[in-house]
Write an enzyme that holds these catalytic residues in place. Structure first.
Site, PDB file in Angstrom:
ATOM      1  N   HIS A   1      46.839  41.624  44.863  1.00  0.00           N
ATOM      2  CA  HIS A   1      47.554  42.258  43.748  1.00  0.00           C
ATOM      3  C   HIS A   1      49.067  42.058  43.900  1.00  0.00           C
ATOM      4  O   HIS A   1      49.774  41.782  42.939  1.00  0.00           O
ATOM      5  CB  HIS A   1      47.267  43.759  43.710  1.00  0.00           C
ATOM      6  CG  HIS A   1      45.826  44.128  43.529  1.00  0.00           C
ATOM      7  ND1 HIS A   1      45.088  44.733  44.516  1.00  0.00           N
ATOM      8  CD2 HIS A   1      44.983  43.981  42.474  1.00  0.00           C
ATOM      9  CE1 HIS A   1      43.862  44.970  44.075  1.00  0.00           C
ATOM     10  NE2 HIS A   1      43.764  44.515  42.839  1.00  0.00           N
TER      11      HIS A   1
ATOM     12  N   GLN B   1      33.555  49.582  32.507  1.00  0.00           N
ATOM     13  CA  GLN B   1      33.091  48.300  33.055  1.00  0.00           C
ATOM     14  C   GLN B   1      32.143  48.491  34.242  1.00  0.00           C
ATOM     15  O   GLN B   1      31.737  47.526  34.868  1.00  0.00           O
ATOM     16  CB  GLN B   1      34.270  47.399  33.428  1.00  0.00           C
ATOM     17  CG  GLN B   1      35.123  47.867  34.579  1.00  0.00           C
ATOM     18  CD  GLN B   1      36.412  47.062  34.676  1.00  0.00           C
ATOM     19  OE1 GLN B   1      37.314  47.183  33.832  1.00  0.00           O
ATOM     20  NE2 GLN B   1      36.530  46.221  35.681  1.00  0.00           N
TER      21      GLN B   1
ATOM     22  N   SER C   1      39.836  41.670  48.611  1.00  0.00           N
ATOM     23  CA  SER C   1      39.195  42.464  47.568  1.00  0.00           C
ATOM     24  C   SER C   1      39.222  43.925  47.983  1.00  0.00           C
ATOM     25  O   SER C   1      39.049  44.246  49.178  1.00  0.00           O
ATOM     26  CB  SER C   1      37.739  42.022  47.387  1.00  0.00           C
ATOM     27  OG  SER C   1      37.025  42.998  46.647  1.00  0.00           O
TER      28      SER C   1
ATOM     29  N   MET D   1      42.695  47.799  39.062  1.00  0.00           N
ATOM     30  CA  MET D   1      41.921  49.037  39.207  1.00  0.00           C
ATOM     31  C   MET D   1      42.403  49.835  40.420  1.00  0.00           C
ATOM     32  O   MET D   1      41.722  50.745  40.888  1.00  0.00           O
ATOM     33  CB  MET D   1      40.438  48.726  39.344  1.00  0.00           C
ATOM     34  CG  MET D   1      39.864  48.073  38.094  1.00  0.00           C
ATOM     35  SD  MET D   1      38.092  48.247  37.975  1.00  0.00           S
ATOM     36  CE  MET D   1      37.549  47.404  39.445  1.00  0.00           C
TER      37      MET D   1
HETATM   38  P1  AMP Z   1      41.008  44.535  40.447  1.00  0.00           P
HETATM   39  O1  AMP Z   1      41.919  45.654  40.854  1.00  0.00           O
HETATM   40  O2  AMP Z   1      40.008  44.175  41.490  1.00  0.00           O
HETATM   41  O3  AMP Z   1      40.435  44.718  39.073  1.00  0.00           O
HETATM   42  O4  AMP Z   1      41.940  43.263  40.337  1.00  0.00           O
HETATM   43  C1  AMP Z   1      43.065  43.243  39.495  1.00  0.00           C
HETATM   44  C2  AMP Z   1      43.511  41.826  39.331  1.00  0.00           C
HETATM   45  O5  AMP Z   1      43.816  41.277  40.616  1.00  0.00           O
HETATM   46  C3  AMP Z   1      42.424  40.916  38.731  1.00  0.00           C
HETATM   47  O6  AMP Z   1      43.032  40.015  37.818  1.00  0.00           O
HETATM   48  C4  AMP Z   1      41.873  40.203  39.939  1.00  0.00           C
HETATM   49  O7  AMP Z   1      41.334  38.928  39.646  1.00  0.00           O
HETATM   50  C5  AMP Z   1      43.109  40.077  40.796  1.00  0.00           C
HETATM   51  N1  AMP Z   1      42.745  39.899  42.200  1.00  0.00           N
HETATM   52  C6  AMP Z   1      42.002  40.724  42.974  1.00  0.00           C
HETATM   53  N2  AMP Z   1      41.853  40.206  44.203  1.00  0.00           N
HETATM   54  C7  AMP Z   1      42.514  39.021  44.210  1.00  0.00           C
HETATM   55  C8  AMP Z   1      42.732  37.998  45.184  1.00  0.00           C
HETATM   56  N3  AMP Z   1      42.222  38.079  46.399  1.00  0.00           N
HETATM   57  N4  AMP Z   1      43.453  36.921  44.825  1.00  0.00           N
HETATM   58  C9  AMP Z   1      43.978  36.814  43.579  1.00  0.00           C
HETATM   59  N5  AMP Z   1      43.815  37.737  42.622  1.00  0.00           N
HETATM   60  C10 AMP Z   1      43.089  38.831  42.924  1.00  0.00           C
END
Ligand code: AMP
Length: 283
Positions: free
Chosen positions: A37, A61, A185, A30
């Site tokens: 990432h 979502q 995050s 996202m």
């Molecule tokens: P998001 O942009 O938050 O939707 O995350 C995109 C992808 O990155 C998803 O598959 C998340 O689970 C993964 N992700 C986000 N933060 C982390 C982290 N700290 N460690 C591993 N994977 C992550």
């Protein structure tokens, strides 16, 4: 790295690569990319000939009361991180290009998309599974990489891929953390310095729980109560959304830990809702 904005152009490029016999990988995100990432993209780089990253803040979502409008964005940085990590293509569509106004098709998964995050976010996972299905149909990747940070999301996607015979290998990447244990995050930016100082206790409490389980406490009610007390003491500003101990595949809550389980938590910390989890294996 190519930047593609339209679904048609994205699909054309992806399918061309497949026609050339290349192994392709997709990393859906996202945006507001961080080192978590980056690590997912690097994994894809090592395991595919062509690496695609999607940056799409998927409106379906988010519930109306959630943080879609406030969600942090930095497209320039996203392009930089994706390039550095070795992406060949970044797909960044507008919401209007992904969803026509009369779009009326949802992909819903029962089972693992119940409980945990779905209790407070009941429409969240159908948004995730619908957009991931759309991205899969556009990209048709050989491999897709997701983070274990969103453990339930990963379980839901694995179930969807299995149930719908999607010919895509799913890799669950370990959680990438700050030195003090806080899982990276995009939403950590919402934390005030005081909240940020307390946030590592999320992980510390989970490690304590894991140790207690390995040491012989298998009763999940007792483990959860102990963790709730730990959070009340160490994250006094936080408000627990859930503490659950579930089966790692089905996400069904367990009364007793047998062999493998996952402890997963969500805690509201000011404007942020932090999630984390830990795998537990007992003999
Ligand atoms: P998001 O942009 O938050 O939707 O995350 C995109 C992808 O990155 C998803 O598959 C998340 O689970 C993964 N992700 C986000 N933060 C982390 C982290 N700290 N460690 C591993 N994977 C992550």
């Amino acid at each position: 790295m190519d930047i593609i904005k339209t679904p048609d152009a994205f699909q054309k490029q992806c399918w061309q690569w497949r026609a050339q016999g290349l192994r392709t990988a997709l990393v859906p995100t996202m945006g507001f990319l961080h080192d978590g990432h980056r690590s997912l993209i690097s994994h894809a780089r090592k395991n595919a000939d062509k690496v695609m990253v999607s940056v799409f803040l998927n409106p379906t979502q988010f519930a109306p009361n959630e943080d879609l409008d406030a969600y942090p964005r930095d497209f320039e940085n996203d392009c930089r991180v994706a390039t550095e990590a070795g992406a060949d293509l970044l797909f960044a569509p507008d919401p209007a290009a992904m969803y026509t106004p009369d779009a009326s098709t949802w992909v819903t998964v029962d089972g693992p998309s119940q409980g945990l995050c779905a209790t407070t976010r009941p429409t969240h996972f159908r948004g995730v599974t619908t957009v991931v299905s759309k991205l899969f149909m556009l990209a048709m990747p050989c491999l897709a990489v997701f983070g274990q940070k969103d453990y339930q999301q990963l379980a839901v996607i694995r179930r969807m891929v299995r149930d719908l015979n999607m010919p895509i290998e799913i890799f669950g990447h370990p959680i990438v953390r700050e030195d003090d244990g806080l899982a990276l995050s995009s939403r950590n930016i919402y934390l005030t310095p005081e909240e940020r100082a307390r946030a590592p206790h999320l992980r510390k409490g989970l490690v304590r729980l894991q140790q207690a389980a390995v040491a012989g406490q298998r009763d999940t009610k007792a483990l959860k109560a102990d963790l709730a007390a730990y959070y009340a003491e160490n994250i006094p500003l936080g408000r627990i959304d859930y503490i659950e101990i579930v089966d790692p595949e089905s996400m069904v809550p367990q009364d007793t830990i047998r062999q493998k389980a996952v402890a997963a938590v969500a805690v509201y910390c000011g404007k942020a809702r932090l999630i984390d989890n830990i795998e537990i294996e007992v003999a």
